[in-house]
Write a protein that holds these residues in place. Structure first.
Motif, PDB file in Angstrom:
ATOM      1  N   GLU A 160      39.341 -28.728 -22.055  1.00 46.60           N
ATOM      2  CA  GLU A 160      38.187 -27.980 -22.118  1.00 46.60           C
ATOM      3  C   GLU A 160      39.007 -26.667 -21.360  1.00 46.60           C
ATOM      4  OE1 GLU A 160      33.757 -27.783 -20.521  1.00 46.60           O
ATOM      5  OE2 GLU A 160      34.940 -29.373 -19.783  1.00 46.60           O
ATOM      6  N   LYS A 202      34.959 -15.245 -34.047  1.00 48.14           N
ATOM      7  CA  LYS A 202      34.478 -16.654 -33.790  1.00 48.14           C
ATOM      8  C   LYS A 202      34.468 -17.243 -35.289  1.00 48.14           C
ATOM      9  CE  LYS A 202      30.387 -19.200 -32.179  1.00 48.14           C
ATOM     10  NZ  LYS A 202      29.112 -19.065 -31.804  1.00 48.14           N
ATOM     11  N   LYS A 246      38.016 -23.112 -19.420  1.00 52.01           N
ATOM     12  CA  LYS A 246      37.228 -22.829 -18.296  1.00 52.01           C
ATOM     13  C   LYS A 246      36.629 -21.099 -18.304  1.00 52.01           C
ATOM     14  CE  LYS A 246      39.163 -26.089 -15.058  1.00 52.01           C
ATOM     15  NZ  LYS A 246      39.881 -26.173 -13.517  1.00 52.01           N
ATOM     16  N   LYS A 247      37.320 -20.499 -19.440  1.00 55.35           N
ATOM     17  CA  LYS A 247      36.680 -19.039 -19.516  1.00 55.35           C
ATOM     18  C   LYS A 247      36.560 -18.683 -20.856  1.00 55.35           C
ATOM     19  CE  LYS A 247      40.066 -16.037 -18.990  1.00 55.35           C
ATOM     20  NZ  LYS A 247      41.033 -15.204 -18.667  1.00 55.35           N
ATOM     21  N   LEU A 248      35.902 -17.473 -21.306  1.00 55.19           N
ATOM     22  CA  LEU A 248      35.708 -17.049 -22.517  1.00 55.19           C
ATOM     23  C   LEU A 248      36.848 -16.567 -23.071  1.00 55.19           C
ATOM     24  CD1 LEU A 248      32.112 -15.575 -21.953  1.00 55.19           C
ATOM     25  CD2 LEU A 248      32.634 -17.965 -22.882  1.00 55.19           C
ATOM     26  N   ASN A 305      34.969 -23.891 -26.323  1.00 54.83           N
ATOM     27  CA  ASN A 305      34.370 -25.244 -26.108  1.00 54.83           C
ATOM     28  C   ASN A 305      33.459 -25.463 -27.180  1.00 54.83           C
ATOM     29  OD1 ASN A 305      36.470 -26.009 -23.691  1.00 54.83           O
ATOM     30  ND2 ASN A 305      35.035 -24.490 -22.685  1.00 54.83           N
ATOM     31  N   GLU A 306      32.284 -24.609 -27.122  1.00 55.19           N
ATOM     32  CA  GLU A 306      31.317 -24.773 -27.725  1.00 55.19           C
ATOM     33  C   GLU A 306      31.466 -24.831 -29.139  1.00 55.19           C
ATOM     34  OE1 GLU A 306      26.834 -22.495 -28.499  1.00 55.19           O
ATOM     35  OE2 GLU A 306      28.175 -22.071 -26.895  1.00 55.19           O
ATOM     36  N   SER A 353      33.168 -11.985 -27.077  1.00 52.06           N
ATOM     37  CA  SER A 353      33.631 -13.206 -26.086  1.00 52.06           C
ATOM     38  C   SER A 353      32.985 -14.450 -26.612  1.00 52.06           C
ATOM     39  CB  SER A 353      32.967 -12.762 -24.639  1.00 52.06           C
ATOM     40  OG  SER A 353      33.641 -11.480 -24.308  1.00 52.06           O
ATOM     41  N   CYS A 354      33.669 -15.537 -26.634  1.00 57.34           N
ATOM     42  CA  CYS A 354      33.255 -16.638 -27.308  1.00 57.34           C
ATOM     43  C   CYS A 354      33.566 -17.868 -26.102  1.00 57.34           C
ATOM     44  CB  CYS A 354      34.101 -16.807 -28.714  1.00 57.34           C
ATOM     45  SG  CYS A 354      33.669 -18.438 -29.524  1.00 57.34           S
ATOM     46  N   ASP A 355      32.669 -18.839 -26.153  1.00 56.94           N
ATOM     47  CA  ASP A 355      33.105 -20.085 -25.659  1.00 56.94           C
ATOM     48  C   ASP A 355      33.913 -20.905 -26.634  1.00 56.94           C
ATOM     49  OD1 ASP A 355      32.940 -22.655 -24.412  1.00 56.94           O
ATOM     50  OD2 ASP A 355      31.035 -22.488 -23.781  1.00 56.94           O
TER      51      ASP A 355
END
Length: 391
Positions: free
Chosen positions: A272, A281, A274-276, A248-249, A244-246
């Motif tokens: 942007e 990655k 809103k969810k992972l 945006n980050e 699970s990855c953000d």
């Protein structure tokens, strides 16, 4: 309209079944007209069949129910069948219920007047008479005034040998890159020891030369890594370590890294999530890095690059837009192929590199069950986008 010989024979027999003495002049004239039309259709059918027989690749003519109406000589020769045991049989009867064949049947049944063809459907299948084969299937529906007379032309190309050669090449590349990694790693270690020694002795010339050698070894190592990625992609060994990855980050970190290293372009972020999302990655970072490198390299006279992120139809779409010279239409069709490089400077010079970056990026995205594509207008720039499942 195309009929089989059998259908034409039955039609002619029916139209001439009554004695002429019992028929009126009007009926006789109509019969003569039908006879002329039938003769014309037989001639048309024979002409089309002769053309199809001259084609070197296997070709079938199917009706809407996928019953084989005709098979050319190439089909009969390659699949070792006779015309009598092929024509009049439904295509499903020649195969089993394997998933790949099922996919072909579904695609054929979905052909309509609005979407009347598909191209290069790859089929790996163990045929009864000729064993395992890899085939490329093309299909085209031909429509007539009478919908019941619509037919499907099915062409089949055997690419088994080509696939085998590609596999052998990929295996060779995999073997060579694997064997070269050990001496490169060992050489790098020795150079580091020598650099440490000459730092103590103050030998500037030796330090300079060793730095050059270390740089070339690093370059060679990057090339080997590229070939390794290609080999894994081609052989289906491109493993993913999903988590699970953000997103945006990940985008912010990557863009910040590039912004520190470039003084020619400003990179902005729009949108942007809103969810992972569940992704590998580092692999997706590799795709983004490749797109940013290309955006900077191919827009030297522009000042802005835009990274965009949004959701669409249950998918995540990440795009990198540049404002460079754009990519010609013919190059857009080949740009994701191995070793292809777009010419620049009015087609005079090739961009530096092996032409593997976009190919590797495509395979990484494909392994995530996504898609990578480009939209470009010459003189206005290019936007490379890729999709990822939104989960």
């Amino acid at each position: 309209m195309i009929y089989t010989r059998r259908a034409l024979k039955e039609m002619k027999s029916f139209l001439t079944s009554e004695p002429a003495a019992t028929l009126s002049p009007w009926v006789i004239s109509r019969r003569l007209l039908y006879d002329d039309k039938i003769a014309g259709r037989v001639e048309q059918y024979n002409h089309i069949e002769a053309i199809i027989d001259a084609i070197h690749e296997p070709v079938l003519i199917l009706d809407k129910e996928l019953t084989i109406q005709s098979a050319n000589k190439a089909f009969l020769k390659i699949f070792r069948r006779t015309k009598e045991k092929t024509c009049g049989i439904n295509l499903e009867e020649l195969t089993d219920d394997s998933p790949q064949v099922g996919n072909l049947i579904k695609k054929l049944k979905k052909l309509s007047r609005n979407k009347s063809y598909f191209e290069e459907l790859e089929l790996n299948y163990k045929f009864k008479n000729i064993g395992n084969r890899t085939m490329l299937i093309n299909a085209k529906q031909i429509s007539y005034d009478n919908k019941n007379s619509d037919i499907i032309l099915l062409s089949i190309r055997d690419i088994t040998q080509r696939k085998l050669i590609e596999q052998q090449k990929d295996d060779f590349v995999g073997y060579v890159t694997h064997e070269l990694k050990t001496p490169i790693t060992t050489s790098s270690a020795f150079i580091q020891l020598l650099q440490g020694y000459h730092e103590k002795t103050g030998d500037k010339k030796s330090q300079f030369l060793l730095a050059k050698v270390a740089g070339e070894l690093e370059r060679l190592n990057k090339l080997l890594n590229s070939f390794t990625h290609v080999y894994k992609a081609q052989t289906g060994k491109l493993d993913l370590n999903k988590e699970s990855c953000d997103l945006n980050e990940l985008i912010r970190e990557t863009v910040e890294m590039f912004q520190y290293t470039t003084t020619t372009h400003t990179i902005s972020i729009e949108g942007e999530l809103k969810k992972l999302v569940s992704i590998d990655k580092e692999r997706i970072r590799q795709v983004l890095i490749n797109l940013l490198i290309n955006a900077i390299k191919y827009s030297p006279d522009a000042e802005t690059i835009v990274v965009m992120l949004h959701e669409e139809n249950k998918k995540v779409i990440l795009s990198v837009q540049d404002f460079g010279p754009g990519i010609p239409k013919d190059a857009q069709l080949k740009i994701f192929e191995r070793f292809f490089r777009v010419k620049e400077d009015n087609q005079k010079n090739y961009a530096k590199g092996l032409g593997l970056g976009l190919y590797i990026a495509t395979e990484i995205v494909r392994a995530h069950k996504g898609k990578l594509w480009v939209e470009s207008t010459v003189g206005k720039g290019s936007t490379f986008s890729f999709s990822l499942p939104n989960s």
